[in-house]
Design an enzyme around this catalytic site. Structure first.
Site, short mmCIF file in Angstrom:
data_model
loop_
_atom_site.label_atom_id
_atom_site.label_comp_id
_atom_site.label_asym_id
_atom_site.label_seq_id
_atom_site.Cartn_x
_atom_site.Cartn_y
_atom_site.Cartn_z
CE LYS A 196 36.50 55.87 43.82
NZ LYS A 196 37.73 55.89 44.65
N1 GLU Z 1 38.57 53.11 46.94
C1 GLU Z 1 39.95 53.10 47.29
C2 GLU Z 1 40.64 54.35 46.79
O1 GLU Z 1 40.03 55.37 46.59
C3 GLU Z 1 40.65 51.80 46.88
C4 GLU Z 1 40.59 51.46 45.42
C5 GLU Z 1 41.11 50.08 45.10
O2 GLU Z 1 41.53 49.36 45.99
O3 GLU Z 1 41.07 49.75 43.90
O4 GLU Z 1 41.84 54.39 46.67
#
Ligand code: GLU
Length: 433
Positions: A119
């Site tokens: 992240k």
């Molecule tokens: N931000 C989204 C999540 O928390 C998607 C992450 C992604 O598609 O890599 O799952």
């Protein structure tokens, strides 16, 4: 001989019981009894593999220089490259990004995608930046984290306050820096740059699919079900639209602009148009007396069948968990429920479909996008939605069976299924050197 090097808590974060990393650690502790011999490796899950903190300096439109704090954390790469969004928010911290990266590890394993968890984030209020400033900040951040991301290494995506435009700038910056056209370096891109049909609404669709399956098992008819939604951004609004199409009544909605209530359910087309025009649910509906603005805290007292927290972490506190009237909670957000609240909801017989399965639809279609980019062959929206439905419903069934088998909550069952996959990969790869 006992191990003189007992793991000590990480020195660089100070989690508390309800903070994001503290919440995540307590979720891991709860799963240990179900891991068998793999419990030997559990410490792996309690520390991120790699955490990068970067300075992001940009020139503002008025000529001043501003500095922002940026992060990219790769929590675990045992099952595949890092995967997870990038968040722009003034409250972003290293601790929050760590927890979000760890939840991505669990989420990807829960739906069996060949990814680890990562992240990123920048501590910034993007609403205070001009379009050009936002672009400069995004590009500089991408350059700074460019040393650890890549189509086979770590693949960012949208999250809170980021979107297809931000992904386009990230893809372009990485491509310029590497002399390639690296469509697979980010997902959630615009369609013309290798984006996937169905990606924008995928997280909300996944919330709907898991909610539909959970409601069926509870004997809760979606037709006429009363639904309250916190957070009316991409996830909350898309889920609300799908539930409304299935006959559900969206009776309450809350976001940073206000809280609104209508016992008969909002007209979704009108509400969506209002949100598009004004940037939030506050101020809806003008002359319609059936819809009332209500107090921010009163949102948690609304009589409803399904509650969808789709905003930020830590929203369902112990005190709010005592008041919630829903039968079913669908976690569209990441980390919306603190551990003490989880116990209260379980004691009160309120079923929680946890974030790590409930909102996995976004990363699942991100995976489809990445696969399509590599094969340069693109699927129809129907095919994407069908595959998404199948993966989400199948994963939830497996988790539900695990919960029944051990008589545990869906959250602990999701962690059990996911952590077994992660730690099996970890064990099979072995320790280097
Ligand atoms: N931000 C989204 C999540 O928390 C998607 C992450 C992604 O598609 O890599 O799952």
């Amino acid at each position: 001989m006992s191990n003189p090097h007992q793991p000590s808590p990480l020195s660089y974060v100070q989690p508390t019981a309800n903070s994001p990393w503290g919440t995540y650690l307590s979720q891991v502790d709860r799963v240990v009894p179900y891991l068998g011999h793999l419990a030997r490796w559990v410490e792996t899950l309690k520390r991120p593999k790699r955490a990068l903190i970067v300075d992001v300096p940009i020139e503002l439109d008025n000529g001043d220089v501003a500095h922002f704090e940026g992060y990219r954390v790769q929590h675990n790469l045992s099952r595949g490259p890092g995967k997870g969004g990038v968040r722009f928010h003034p409250d972003v911290t290293l601790e929050e990004v760590m927890a979000l990266s760890a939840w991505m590890t669990v989420k990807c394993a829960a739906v069996n995608l060949p990814y680890g968890g990562a992240k990123g984030g920048i501590r910034v209020d993007p609403k205070q930046l001009s379009h050009k400033e936002l672009e400069r900040m995004t590009r500089r951040y991408t350059s700074e984290i460019g040393i650890i991301i890549g189509p086979q290494r770590d693949i960012p995506a949208p999250d809170v306050n980021t979107n297809g435009q931000i992904m386009a700038w990230m893809m372009d910056t990485y491509s310029m820096n590497t002399g390639t056209t690296a469509t697979g370096v980010v997902t959630g891109k615009p369609i013309h740059l290798g984006g996937s049909l169905g990606r924008i609404k995928a997280t909300g669709r996944g919330v709907f699919v898991t909610g539909r399956e959970a409601a069926r098992r509870l004997g809760l008819d979606l037709n006429g079900a009363r639904i309250a939604v916190q957070g009316f951004g991409n996830v909350g609004a898309s889920a609300a639209e799908l539930f409304a199409q299935a006959g559900g009544l969206i009776v309450a909605a809350q976001d940073h602009t206000g809280t609104i209530f209508n016992a008969h359910g909002f007209d979704m087309a009108d509400l969506m148009a209002h949100v598009k025009a004004s940037g939030g649910v506050g101020g809806f509906p003008g002359a319609d007396v059936a819809t009332l603005p209500i107090d921010h805290e009163a949102f948690w007292d609304v009589a409803c069948d399904i509650l969808i927290p789709a905003a930020l972490e830590g929203q369902i506190t112990a005190a709010r968990a005592q008041r919630i009237l829903a039968r079913l909670v669908l976690e569209g957000a990441n980390g919306p429920t603190v551990p003490a609240a989880d116990d209260i909801l379980a004691d009160r017989g309120i079923l929680v479909v946890p974030d790590v399965i409930c909102n996995a639809g976004g990363v699942t279609v991100s995976y489809f996008e990445w696969v399509q980019d590599f094969s340069s062959f693109f699927w129809s929206e129907d095919e994407i939605n069908l595959r998404l439905d199948k993966i989400m419903a199948g994963a939830l069934k497996h988790i539900w069976d695990t919960a029944d088998q051990h008589q545990i909550t869906l959250r602990t069952a999701t962690f059990a299924v996911a952590c077994e996959r992660i730690l099996t990969a970890r064990e099979e790869r072995g320790l280097y050197p």
